[in-house]
Design an enzyme around this catalytic site. Sequence first.
Site, PDB file in Angstrom:
ATOM      1  N   ARG A 125     -99.998  26.895 -50.135  1.00  0.00           N
ATOM      2  CA  ARG A 125    -100.832  26.476 -49.410  1.00  0.00           C
ATOM      3  C   ARG A 125    -101.003  25.051 -49.982  1.00  0.00           C
ATOM      4  O   ARG A 125    -101.425  24.368 -50.505  1.00  0.00           O
ATOM      5  CB  ARG A 125    -102.245  26.453 -50.498  1.00  0.00           C
ATOM      6  N   LYS A 153    -101.718  13.899 -39.656  1.00  0.00           N
ATOM      7  CA  LYS A 153    -102.407  14.733 -38.356  1.00  0.00           C
ATOM      8  C   LYS A 153    -100.833  15.390 -38.435  1.00  0.00           C
ATOM      9  O   LYS A 153     -99.997  14.402 -38.231  1.00  0.00           O
ATOM     10  CB  LYS A 153    -102.853  14.047 -36.879  1.00  0.00           C
ATOM     11  N   GLU A 198     -98.108   1.663 -28.912  1.00  0.00           N
ATOM     12  CA  GLU A 198     -99.108   2.226 -29.676  1.00  0.00           C
ATOM     13  C   GLU A 198     -98.542   1.444 -30.815  1.00  0.00           C
ATOM     14  O   GLU A 198    -100.459   0.788 -31.371  1.00  0.00           O
ATOM     15  CB  GLU A 198     -98.469   3.717 -30.201  1.00  0.00           C
ATOM     16  N   LYS A 233    -104.569   1.331 -38.403  1.00  0.00           N
ATOM     17  CA  LYS A 233    -104.940   2.647 -38.992  1.00  0.00           C
ATOM     18  C   LYS A 233    -105.512   2.772 -39.821  1.00  0.00           C
ATOM     19  O   LYS A 233    -106.220   4.301 -40.284  1.00  0.00           O
ATOM     20  CB  LYS A 233    -103.547   3.278 -38.385  1.00  0.00           C
ATOM     21  N   GLU A 259    -111.853  12.096 -37.468  1.00  0.00           N
ATOM     22  CA  GLU A 259    -111.318  12.490 -36.368  1.00  0.00           C
ATOM     23  C   GLU A 259    -113.321  13.441 -36.300  1.00  0.00           C
ATOM     24  O   GLU A 259    -113.838  14.061 -34.974  1.00  0.00           O
ATOM     25  CB  GLU A 259    -110.788  13.198 -34.756  1.00  0.00           C
ATOM     26  N   ARG A 298    -112.031   7.764 -35.284  1.00  0.00           N
ATOM     27  CA  ARG A 298    -110.478   7.774 -34.884  1.00  0.00           C
ATOM     28  C   ARG A 298    -111.036   8.334 -33.607  1.00  0.00           C
ATOM     29  O   ARG A 298    -109.272   8.658 -33.459  1.00  0.00           O
ATOM     30  CB  ARG A 298    -110.319   9.183 -36.305  1.00  0.00           C
ATOM     31  N   ASN A 348    -107.535   7.046 -29.539  1.00  0.00           N
ATOM     32  CA  ASN A 348    -106.601   7.879 -28.988  1.00  0.00           C
ATOM     33  C   ASN A 348    -107.273   7.738 -27.291  1.00  0.00           C
ATOM     34  O   ASN A 348    -106.689   7.887 -26.837  1.00  0.00           O
ATOM     35  CB  ASN A 348    -107.531   9.374 -28.726  1.00  0.00           C
ATOM     36  N   HIS A 392    -104.927   8.492 -24.067  1.00  0.00           N
ATOM     37  CA  HIS A 392    -103.940   9.223 -24.251  1.00  0.00           C
ATOM     38  C   HIS A 392    -104.827  10.491 -23.710  1.00  0.00           C
ATOM     39  O   HIS A 392    -103.837  11.420 -23.448  1.00  0.00           O
ATOM     40  CB  HIS A 392    -104.249   9.709 -25.595  1.00  0.00           C
ATOM     41  N   HIS A 450    -102.316  12.600 -21.794  1.00  0.00           N
ATOM     42  CA  HIS A 450    -101.536  13.829 -21.693  1.00  0.00           C
ATOM     43  C   HIS A 450    -101.447  14.193 -20.895  1.00  0.00           C
ATOM     44  O   HIS A 450    -100.359  15.221 -20.305  1.00  0.00           O
ATOM     45  CB  HIS A 450    -101.988  14.035 -22.758  1.00  0.00           C
ATOM     46  N   HIS A 457     -93.438   9.776 -24.526  1.00  0.00           N
ATOM     47  CA  HIS A 457     -94.973  10.011 -24.758  1.00  0.00           C
ATOM     48  C   HIS A 457     -95.941   7.939 -24.869  1.00  0.00           C
ATOM     49  O   HIS A 457     -96.904   8.201 -23.851  1.00  0.00           O
ATOM     50  CB  HIS A 457     -95.472  10.339 -26.587  1.00  0.00           C
TER      51      HIS A 457
HETATM   52  N1  GLY Z   1    -102.705   9.066 -32.587  1.00  0.00           N
HETATM   53  C1  GLY Z   1    -104.138   9.504 -33.196  1.00  0.00           C
HETATM   54  C2  GLY Z   1    -104.166   9.423 -34.749  1.00  0.00           C
HETATM   55  O1  GLY Z   1    -103.639   9.268 -35.671  1.00  0.00           O
HETATM   56  O2  GLY Z   1    -105.739   9.941 -34.956  1.00  0.00           O
END
Ligand code: GLY
Length: 388
Positions: free
Chosen positions: A142, A164, A206, A248, A258, A263, A267, A270, A274, A288
């Site tokens: 957990r 993430k 990025e 960030k 998000e 946040r 993107n 993206h 994507h 990517h």
């Molecule tokens: N790569 C986008 C984020 O971490 O929110």
Amino acid sequence: MTSPAFPADPVGCPTSPERTVRVDLPGAEPRGYDIIIGTKVLAEAGTLIRDRLGVRRCLIISDSAVAELYHARLAAVLAAAGHTLLPPAFLLPGESSKEIATLAQVLDHALEAGLDRQTLLIALGGGVVGDLAGLAASLAMRGVPFVQVPTTLLAQVDSAVGGKTGIDTRWGKNTIGTFYQPALVLTDVTTLDSLPVREMRAGYAEIVKYGLLGDAPFFAWCQTHGALLLRGDREAQMYAVASACRHKARVVAEDEHESTGARALLNLGHTFGHALEAAVGYDGSLRHGEAVAIGMVLAFRLSARLGLCPSNDADLVRAHFESLGLPVAPPASKLFSADTLITLMGHDKKARHGALALVLAHGIGQAFLANDVPVEEVRAVWTETMRG
Ligand code: GLY
């Protein structure tokens, strides 16, 4: 931002041997963590972990290619600092490892090796390793603590920061995952020396993203220093990685899950990107970061088309990526229809209720989340791009 991110003269790189960026997370219990960026961080990893997290049982998760380069070194400094090492888990390199069977194997390996709730998982590698190891850490017992040791530029400026985690399924990338923050991020920019230039460029896209979405002076810095950074200039690398992490960290502190929209700005490019990655089929022909570079060019082109952003800004974005050898349009060898790409954009998890929600821009450094973007306009931009 707690410290000045940029020098008064945007051409300069302030020098310092090591930088620490703090990610401050709100909540009843302090959950903040440091990102330590430098050129001797790998050599000091054992003591950095000991000083911040205590003496630990550690289990390194890596992939076989990264492990060949750095595992012995990391294991040695961990042991020298008094940590105990459990047998490591090495994945096959590549995105195809980011799936549920590999996750199950890693968890099984960790439990068999004797992992307990105090054991520290250490993710040594790029985004695939970091995303999968973070997910494993959030699930094992957990939740066990984990440290990110990112070795690619993309991981250093994006995926290793912000919590993430995820794996891919047939429903798309990162369709299973958690938000689970690392306890520490140890970033040694010397690991960038082992990256092929194409990987460097992909990660660099990025970095530029942070300038494009919220910091025009940083984009100007990138215009002046991007080539230097890609040629291996250490100061430029450290400055850019620290700046990207500061950006960030600020966004993640504001909107960790998000949920408020802040946040979601990360993107930028993206949803277009994507869709392209999915159309190409993750066959390695489009990285990517390359797909995101194309996506950012398209997001600015669409913004200009909709009269939201000066056309000149869209041209500058394209020119910058082009000047550094990044792709600015889909690969000529691949044929897609605009309709296919739009369908794939709709499958992207950021599309809501059938309408296209996209990050667009009022100009360089002024991104915003646009809901209900007219599909016809998106189609027109794809068509125009594919015509070259
Ligand atoms: N790569 C986008 C984020 O971490 O929110």
